[in-house]
Write a protein that holds these residues in place. Sequence first.
Motif, short mmCIF file in Angstrom:
data_model
loop_
_atom_site.label_atom_id
_atom_site.label_comp_id
_atom_site.label_asym_id
_atom_site.label_seq_id
_atom_site.Cartn_x
_atom_site.Cartn_y
_atom_site.Cartn_z
N PRO A 62 -8.42 -4.41 -2.58
CA PRO A 62 -8.28 -3.19 -2.91
C PRO A 62 -7.06 -2.80 -3.68
N LEU A 63 -5.81 -3.35 -3.28
CA LEU A 63 -4.59 -3.02 -4.20
C LEU A 63 -4.81 -3.71 -5.44
N GLU A 74 -4.88 1.59 -12.70
CA GLU A 74 -3.51 2.39 -13.13
C GLU A 74 -3.07 1.80 -14.64
N ARG A 132 -7.45 -3.96 -7.25
CA ARG A 132 -8.23 -3.16 -8.15
C ARG A 132 -7.68 -1.73 -8.58
N LYS A 133 -6.57 -1.35 -7.64
CA LYS A 133 -5.77 0.14 -7.95
C LYS A 133 -4.85 -0.38 -9.14
N ASP A 168 0.75 -1.22 0.01
CA ASP A 168 0.07 -0.12 0.03
C ASP A 168 0.78 1.43 0.15
#
Length: 455
Positions: free
Chosen positions: A230-231, A238, A233-234, A202
Motif C-alpha cells: 500500500p505504501l 504522489e 502504491r501511495k 505510514d
Amino acid sequence: MTFKKYTAIALALAALHATAHAADEEKPKANTQQARLDKSSGKALGRVIYRGATLIDGTAAAPRADMSIIVSDDRIEAVVPSAQLSDAQKAGARVVDVGGQYVLPGLIDSHVHYATNPDRPYAEAELRRNIYGGVTGVRDMAGDARELAGLSREALLNRIPSPDIFYASLVAGPSFFKDPRTVVAALGTQPGAVPWLYAVDDKTRLPLAVAQARGTGATGLKIYANLPGPLVRKLIAEANSQHFPVWTHMQVYPATPYDSLGATAVSHVCMIARHVREAGKSAYGHGGEPSYEGLTADDPGIRKYIAALVKSGTIMDATLSVYKTDGKHCHIDLAGDITRAMHAAGVKIIAGTDTDNTGDDPYPVLDGELEKLVKYAGFTPQQAITAATANAAEALGMQREFGTLVAGKAANMVFLQRDPLADIANVRSVVLTVKRGREYARADYKFTPLPAHED
C-alpha cells in the motif's frame, strides 16, 4: 534667434547626439555580455550542417540515406535530404561531410551508479569513456546526490567531457538504511534522514517527501526496498501527481511486483522469476535465491505479470548485463526469454546496465547491453537502438527533449563508420559524438585503463 535660444537648441542637439552615441556603444557591450553568458552556460554556438549520413532516427522508421541534420547552437533546426538543402539553410553554416556514415540519436544508459561510493576520478573517467563512445545521457539510480549534482552541473556546462547525468533520490523502508552503502552515500549526515536517501513509513508526509526529493535536483524518485504494497502504491501516486518520474525495483519487498505497476519504469527483469519461485520473500536481499530449474517465460505466473505490465504502461529496465551464465542466479537465458516475452507483448524496454565495465575496455558498457538484447532477447538491432534512445528518453520524462532526431530537440547524436542495423556490434565504430551541439571526436579520445574502483 537670440543667443539664449541658440544655446538651448545646441545643448538639446548635443544631448541627443550623446544619447545616440551611448546607445551605439551599448549594443556591442550587450552582445559581448550575451556571448559571455552563452559561453559560461556551456552552450554551443553557431550553425552546423552534418551532411550525407544515413539517418537511423530512434524510431521504427526505415533508415534514410544521404540526409542532412542542421544544428543551430544546441538544437536541431531541421532534418532534410541533402539534395534539398537550400541556399538560405547553407548560408553561414559550417558543413561537416559525414557521407558514408550512419547517424543515431545519442545513446542513453538507463541504469548506472556513479556515486554509491563517491569516487570522482573513477566517475569522470567512466563518463569520459561514455561520451566519446556515443553515450550522451545516463540515468544514475541512486547515490550521494551532492556528488551527482556537482557532476551533473559540470556535464551540462561542458566543463567535463561527459553525458548529461539524470539522477534519482531514493526512498525505502527505515530498516533498509542499515545497509552500509547508504552510510557511504550519506557521509556527514544520517542515512534515512536526508532527502536523497529518505526513510518512509505510514506516518511520512508523502507530498513533502516527494517535494524534498525533487529539491535535490533529481530527475526521478527511486523506490528501493523494504516497503509494504500500500505504501509503494501511495508513493507512486504522489510522484505521478507531482509530475515526477518514479522508478522502482520491480519488486520492493514485502510489496509484490504488482504493487510497482504504474511507476514510470521498473528495473530487473528476473525479479518476476524470483517472485514466482519465492512468493513469500519479505525483505530485500540477493542471497539464498531459489532454483529456477525448468522456468520459462511461459510460466502462468510470469505470463500473468506481463499482461498486467502491458496494461499499466510501465517501462521495463531489463538490465540483462547483471545476469550471468554461472547458474547460481537467474541465468541470462531466462532473463532474455522473459525480456523477449515482455517485448513481444508490447512492453517498452530500456537499455540499462547496472554493472561496471572492465577498466581496460575502451568502449561503454552500454554496448554490451545492446548486444545482449539482440542475442538473448531476440531484438533486432533497430529495436535495441530504440531501447537506448526513444524509450530511454521517455523513462526520463524527457521525450520532448531528446531520444529521436527531429527538429526542435537537443542536438544529441552519434556518427558511426559502420551500419549498426547490419550488426549491433557496429555501435563501437564511433567517429563523432555530438551532445547539445558540442562535438566529441573519437580521434581525440586518448583511452587509458580506468582507475580501480570499489562500489
